[in-house]
Design a protein around this motif. Structure first.
Motif, PDB file in Angstrom:
ATOM      1  N   SER A   1      10.485  -1.165   9.803  1.00 15.80           N
ATOM      2  CA  SER A   1      10.924  -0.284   8.706  1.00 15.80           C
ATOM      3  C   SER A   1      12.186  -0.816   8.036  1.00 15.80           C
ATOM      4  O   SER A   1      13.109  -1.279   8.706  1.00 15.80           O
ATOM      5  N   HIS A   2      12.199  -0.703   6.702  1.00 15.19           N
ATOM      6  CA  HIS A   2      13.361  -1.092   5.887  1.00 15.19           C
ATOM      7  C   HIS A   2      13.716   0.114   5.019  1.00 15.19           C
ATOM      8  O   HIS A   2      12.841   0.724   4.412  1.00 15.19           O
ATOM      9  N   TYR A   3      15.022   0.429   4.959  1.00 14.85           N
ATOM     10  CA  TYR A   3      15.473   1.637   4.268  1.00 14.85           C
ATOM     11  C   TYR A   3      16.278   1.292   3.020  1.00 14.85           C
ATOM     12  O   TYR A   3      16.680   0.157   2.819  1.00 14.85           O
ATOM     13  N   GLY A   4      16.518   2.311   2.187  1.00 14.92           N
ATOM     14  CA  GLY A   4      17.362   2.129   0.999  1.00 14.92           C
ATOM     15  C   GLY A   4      16.584   1.792  -0.262  1.00 14.92           C
ATOM     16  O   GLY A   4      17.175   1.627  -1.323  1.00 14.92           O
ATOM     17  N   PHE A   5      15.266   1.693  -0.165  1.00 17.66           N
ATOM     18  CA  PHE A   5      14.441   1.422  -1.340  1.00 17.66           C
ATOM     19  C   PHE A   5      14.284   2.709  -2.145  1.00 17.66           C
ATOM     20  O   PHE A   5      14.436   3.801  -1.615  1.00 17.66           O
ATOM     21  N   LYS A   6      13.982   2.581  -3.438  1.00 12.80           N
ATOM     22  CA  LYS A   6      13.851   3.752  -4.314  1.00 12.80           C
ATOM     23  C   LYS A   6      12.665   3.573  -5.263  1.00 12.80           C
ATOM     24  O   LYS A   6      12.298   2.448  -5.604  1.00 12.80           O
ATOM     25  N   VAL A   7      12.148   4.723  -5.719  1.00 11.20           N
ATOM     26  CA  VAL A   7      11.091   4.755  -6.737  1.00 11.20           C
ATOM     27  C   VAL A   7      11.689   5.399  -7.979  1.00 11.20           C
ATOM     28  O   VAL A   7      12.369   6.423  -7.886  1.00 11.20           O
ATOM     29  N   PHE A   8      11.453   4.793  -9.152  1.00 12.42           N
ATOM     30  CA  PHE A   8      11.930   5.365 -10.413  1.00 12.42           C
ATOM     31  C   PHE A   8      11.120   6.608 -10.762  1.00 12.42           C
ATOM     32  O   PHE A   8       9.892   6.592 -10.693  1.00 12.42           O
ATOM     33  N   ASN A   9      11.807   7.655 -11.191  1.00 10.77           N
ATOM     34  CA  ASN A   9      11.146   8.825 -11.771  1.00 10.77           C
ATOM     35  C   ASN A   9      11.881   9.156 -13.070  1.00 10.77           C
ATOM     36  O   ASN A   9      12.803   9.968 -13.084  1.00 10.77           O
TER      37      ASN A   9
ATOM     38  N   GLN B   1       0.871  -1.173   0.000  1.00  7.08           N
ATOM     39  CA  GLN B   1       0.000   0.000   0.000  1.00  7.08           C
ATOM     40  C   GLN B   1       0.912   1.227   0.000  1.00  7.08           C
ATOM     41  O   GLN B   1       1.868   1.285   0.767  1.00  7.08           O
ATOM     42  N   PHE B   2       0.595   2.172  -0.858  1.00  8.66           N
ATOM     43  CA  PHE B   2       1.358   3.412  -0.976  1.00  8.66           C
ATOM     44  C   PHE B   2       0.671   4.478  -0.140  1.00  8.66           C
ATOM     45  O   PHE B   2      -0.518   4.716  -0.282  1.00  8.66           O
TER      46      PHE B   2
ATOM     47  N   ILE C   1      10.716   4.295   2.094  1.00  6.50           N
ATOM     48  CA  ILE C   1      10.804   3.433   3.274  1.00  6.50           C
ATOM     49  C   ILE C   1       9.721   2.372   3.112  1.00  6.50           C
ATOM     50  O   ILE C   1       8.582   2.678   2.759  1.00  6.50           O
ATOM     51  N   VAL C   2      10.099   1.144   3.355  1.00  5.16           N
ATOM     52  CA  VAL C   2       9.171   0.029   3.248  1.00  5.16           C
ATOM     53  C   VAL C   2       8.904  -0.496   4.655  1.00  5.16           C
ATOM     54  O   VAL C   2       9.848  -0.810   5.392  1.00  5.16           O
ATOM     55  N   ILE C   3       7.642  -0.552   5.022  1.00  9.46           N
ATOM     56  CA  ILE C   3       7.264  -1.030   6.353  1.00  9.46           C
ATOM     57  C   ILE C   3       6.540  -2.365   6.197  1.00  9.46           C
ATOM     58  O   ILE C   3       5.469  -2.439   5.592  1.00  9.46           O
TER      59      ILE C   3
ATOM     60  N   THR D   1       3.631   0.199   2.720  1.00 10.10           N
ATOM     61  CA  THR D   1       3.407  -0.725   3.835  1.00 10.10           C
ATOM     62  C   THR D   1       2.820  -2.044   3.345  1.00 10.10           C
ATOM     63  O   THR D   1       2.122  -2.098   2.322  1.00 10.10           O
ATOM     64  N   LEU D   2       3.138  -3.091   4.095  1.00  8.64           N
ATOM     65  CA  LEU D   2       2.579  -4.414   3.836  1.00  8.64           C
ATOM     66  C   LEU D   2       2.334  -5.074   5.191  1.00  8.64           C
ATOM     67  O   LEU D   2       3.266  -5.239   5.975  1.00  8.64           O
ATOM     68  N   ASN D   3       1.087  -5.374   5.464  1.00  8.79           N
ATOM     69  CA  ASN D   3       0.736  -6.047   6.719  1.00  8.79           C
ATOM     70  C   ASN D   3       0.074  -7.374   6.376  1.00  8.79           C
ATOM     71  O   ASN D   3      -1.139  -7.449   6.234  1.00  8.79           O
ATOM     72  N   LYS D   4       0.898  -8.378   6.179  1.00 11.61           N
ATOM     73  CA  LYS D   4       0.399  -9.717   5.838  1.00 11.61           C
ATOM     74  C   LYS D   4       1.359 -10.728   6.413  1.00 11.61           C
ATOM     75  O   LYS D   4       2.530 -10.436   6.617  1.00 11.61           O
TER      76      LYS D   4
END
Length: 184
Positions: free
Chosen positions: A100-108, A19-20, A93-95, A45-48
């Protein structure tokens, strides 16, 4: 030059859809091919109940907003000077289950190029009142006569479509990137 659409691999599990958290930007902001200045990282976030280890073995992730990439793939691309001239990597940031997990990126991608073969592709008008207006593609066939030298770009005809060059595709294959469809 051969080009491909940037798409998730066939083996990507449905349970890994994130979920964004829509705060500073929306998905449409990413379609403008312009630099974005963020105050905070984007949050997914992902809660599963999932295997976190298996999930984190992927390098490309899907969400109900923009897709994003792993720290491993981000590092590989950040070190490519030509790539970072064409594509801004936005912090994320990916939760996962509260962690929390860091270092992720989104392409633009910062450029768009005409790349869809409109004769072979199938589309319909987005608005019936404007038959010659914006198109919604139901089937996309890419042109293979692209002469422009690029790594990654948005399609001029369909801004939601991101295309990658053969040199980027080969880099992803050589580095065993998991989660992106790299078939011909």
């Amino acid at each position: 030059m051969m080009i491909s659409r940037l798409m998730c691999g066939d083996v990507y599990p449905d349970s890994y859809w994130f979920q964004f958290k829509r705060e500073e930007i929306s998905v449409t902001d990413l379609m403008d091919c312009e630099k974005i200045h963020l105050k905070n990282p984007l949050i997914f976030t992902l809660n599963k109940k999932i295997s976190e280890k298996r999930l984190l073995s992927y390098n490309y992730y899907m969400s109900d907003g923009p897709h994003f990439i792993s720290p491993r793939l981000a590092t590989l691309l950040k070190n490519n000077e030509e790539f970072v001239k064409e594509v801004q990597l936005l912090d994320a940031i990916v939760i996962i289950n509260g962690q929390s997990h860091y270092g992720f990126k989104v392409f633009n991608p910062l450029r768009s190029i005409p790349c869809i073969d409109t004769d072979k592709s199938e589309s319909m008008a987005m608005l019936t009142s404007q038959p010659d207006g914006p198109k919604l593609f139901t089937k996309i066939v890419l042109r293979q006569d692209i002469t422009e030298d690029f790594w990654m770009a948005r399609s001029e005809e369909a801004a939601s479509c991101i295309i990658i060059s053969d040199k980027l595709r080969q880099l992803l294959i050589d580095n065993q990137i998991k989660g992106i469809n790299l078939k011909d």
